[in-house]
Design a protein around this motif. Structure first.
Motif, PDB file in Angstrom:
ATOM      1  N   ARG A 123      13.948  93.085  77.285  1.00  0.00           N
ATOM      2  CA  ARG A 123      12.983  92.249  77.960  1.00  0.00           C
ATOM      3  C   ARG A 123      13.198  90.876  77.601  1.00  0.00           C
ATOM      4  N   THR A 124      14.312  90.391  76.816  1.00  0.00           N
ATOM      5  CA  THR A 124      14.730  89.150  76.516  1.00  0.00           C
ATOM      6  C   THR A 124      15.720  88.743  77.224  1.00  0.00           C
ATOM      7  N   PHE A 125      15.620  87.497  77.515  1.00  0.00           N
ATOM      8  CA  PHE A 125      16.606  86.903  78.520  1.00  0.00           C
ATOM      9  C   PHE A 125      16.959  85.536  78.128  1.00  0.00           C
ATOM     10  N   ARG A 126      18.061  84.802  78.702  1.00  0.00           N
ATOM     11  CA  ARG A 126      18.561  83.383  78.400  1.00  0.00           C
ATOM     12  C   ARG A 126      18.741  82.787  79.563  1.00  0.00           C
ATOM     13  N   LEU A 127      18.797  81.581  79.515  1.00  0.00           N
ATOM     14  CA  LEU A 127      19.410  80.607  80.342  1.00  0.00           C
ATOM     15  C   LEU A 127      20.971  80.435  80.149  1.00  0.00           C
ATOM     16  N   PRO A 128      21.665  80.559  80.667  1.00  0.00           N
ATOM     17  CA  PRO A 128      23.277  80.383  80.547  1.00  0.00           C
ATOM     18  C   PRO A 128      23.435  78.728  80.277  1.00  0.00           C
ATOM     19  N   MET A 129      24.313  78.582  79.431  1.00  0.00           N
ATOM     20  CA  MET A 129      24.876  77.341  79.107  1.00  0.00           C
ATOM     21  C   MET A 129      26.404  77.375  78.887  1.00  0.00           C
ATOM     22  N   LEU A 130      26.970  76.526  79.641  1.00  0.00           N
ATOM     23  CA  LEU A 130      28.414  76.716  79.933  1.00  0.00           C
ATOM     24  C   LEU A 130      29.317  75.781  78.700  1.00  0.00           C
ATOM     25  N   ASP A 131      28.537  75.096  78.054  1.00  0.00           N
ATOM     26  CA  ASP A 131      29.299  74.189  76.861  1.00  0.00           C
ATOM     27  C   ASP A 131      28.721  74.575  75.430  1.00  0.00           C
ATOM     28  N   SER A 132      29.335  74.926  74.569  1.00  0.00           N
ATOM     29  CA  SER A 132      28.998  75.545  73.452  1.00  0.00           C
ATOM     30  C   SER A 132      28.386  74.316  72.537  1.00  0.00           C
ATOM     31  N   ARG A 133      28.734  73.126  72.881  1.00  0.00           N
ATOM     32  CA  ARG A 133      28.270  72.277  72.287  1.00  0.00           C
ATOM     33  C   ARG A 133      26.491  71.995  72.228  1.00  0.00           C
ATOM     34  N   VAL A 134      26.275  72.711  73.190  1.00  0.00           N
ATOM     35  CA  VAL A 134      24.812  72.531  73.337  1.00  0.00           C
ATOM     36  C   VAL A 134      23.996  73.778  72.766  1.00  0.00           C
ATOM     37  N   ARG A 135      23.131  73.496  71.608  1.00  0.00           N
ATOM     38  CA  ARG A 135      22.731  74.701  71.034  1.00  0.00           C
ATOM     39  C   ARG A 135      21.463  75.281  71.764  1.00  0.00           C
ATOM     40  N   SER A 136      20.904  74.312  72.562  1.00  0.00           N
ATOM     41  CA  SER A 136      19.533  74.754  73.131  1.00  0.00           C
ATOM     42  C   SER A 136      19.009  73.908  74.103  1.00  0.00           C
ATOM     43  N   LEU A 137      18.018  74.222  75.050  1.00  0.00           N
ATOM     44  CA  LEU A 137      17.808  73.276  76.116  1.00  0.00           C
ATOM     45  C   LEU A 137      16.210  73.010  75.618  1.00  0.00           C
ATOM     46  N   ASN A 138      15.679  71.762  76.176  1.00  0.00           N
ATOM     47  CA  ASN A 138      14.358  71.707  75.996  1.00  0.00           C
ATOM     48  C   ASN A 138      13.298  72.661  76.702  1.00  0.00           C
ATOM     49  N   LEU A 139      12.174  72.946  75.932  1.00  0.00           N
ATOM     50  CA  LEU A 139      11.449  73.953  76.235  1.00  0.00           C
ATOM     51  C   LEU A 139      10.713  73.726  77.452  1.00  0.00           C
ATOM     52  N   ALA A 140      10.417  72.508  77.979  1.00  0.00           N
ATOM     53  CA  ALA A 140       9.651  72.423  79.186  1.00  0.00           C
ATOM     54  C   ALA A 140      10.730  72.658  80.423  1.00  0.00           C
TER      55      ALA A 140
END
Length: 157
Positions: A123-140
Motif C-alpha cells: 500500500r506504499t507508493f513513491r514518486l519517481p525521481m531520475l536524479d539520485s542527488r535529490v533526496r526527496s521532494l517538497n511535501l506540498a
C-alpha cells in the motif's frame, strides 16, 4: 456513513507553508484535509493562512490526536488507504484509486512512522525521481502530484 470523496491525510506535519498549500489544493478539488497531531506549528500561524491564501477558511478540515484515533473514528477500508514514501515499493502511477481513497503523507523530516507502515508495503507508493542527488521532494508538491493523478478519471484525464 463514509464520505465518497478522496481525502488527503497529513501525519504530524511540520511546516506550515506545506500544510497551507495542501489545504488550498483541497479547496480547489473539494477534498477534505485530515491532520494527525502533533503538528510542528500552530494552525493559528500566519504562515498556514498565507500559504493557503484567502482559501484557508474554506478548508474542510478534520483533526485527530493520533493515527489510532483517526482509524477508530473513520474506519477506512484497508484498500482505500494509500501511503506515500520516497522508498515505496510501487510508483504512484500504479494503483487504481477508489473515489473514497485516503492519500496519506508523513511529516517533512521523517516521513511516515514505521509503526504505521509495517506490513503495508503493498500500500506504499513513491514518486519517481531520475536524479539520485535529490533526496526527496517538497511535501506540498508531492501531495498535489498524487491527488491529481489519483483523481484523473474524475477530472477528465
Amino acid at each position: 456513513m463514509s464520505d465518497p470523496r478522496m481525502k488527503i491525510v497529513l501525519v504530524t506535519p511540520e511546516i506550515p507553508y506545506n500544510t497551507g498549500a495542501i489545504g488550498r489544493t483541497c479547496v480547489a478539488l473539494n477534498l477534505e484535509l485530515v491532520l494527525i497531531k502533533p503538528y510542528g506549528f500552530s494552525l493559528d500561524e500566519k504562515a498556514v493562512r498565507r500559504a493557503g491564501t484567502d482559501y484557508w477558511k474554506y478548508v474542510n478540515l478534520s483533526e485527530y490526536d493520533t493515527w489510532e484515533s483517526f482509524l477508530e473514528a473513520r474506519k477506512p477500508r484497508p484498500e482505500s488507504l494509500f501511503f506515500f514514501e520516497e522508498h515505496g515499493a510501487q510508483t504512484f502511477y500504479d494503483p487504481d484509486y477508489p473515489k473514497d481513497a485516503f492519500l496519506v503523507f508523513g511529516c517533512e523530516s521523517k516521513g511516515l512512522p514505521l509503526a504505521i507502515l509495517n506490513g503495508l508495503e503493498d500500500r506504499t507508493f513513491r514518486l519517481p525521481m531520475l536524479d539520485s542527488r535529490v533526496r526527496s521532494l517538497n511535501l506540498a508538491n508531492v501531495a498535489a502530484a498524487v491527488v491529481y493523478q489519483a483523481m484523473r478519471p474524475q477530472l477528465g484525464g
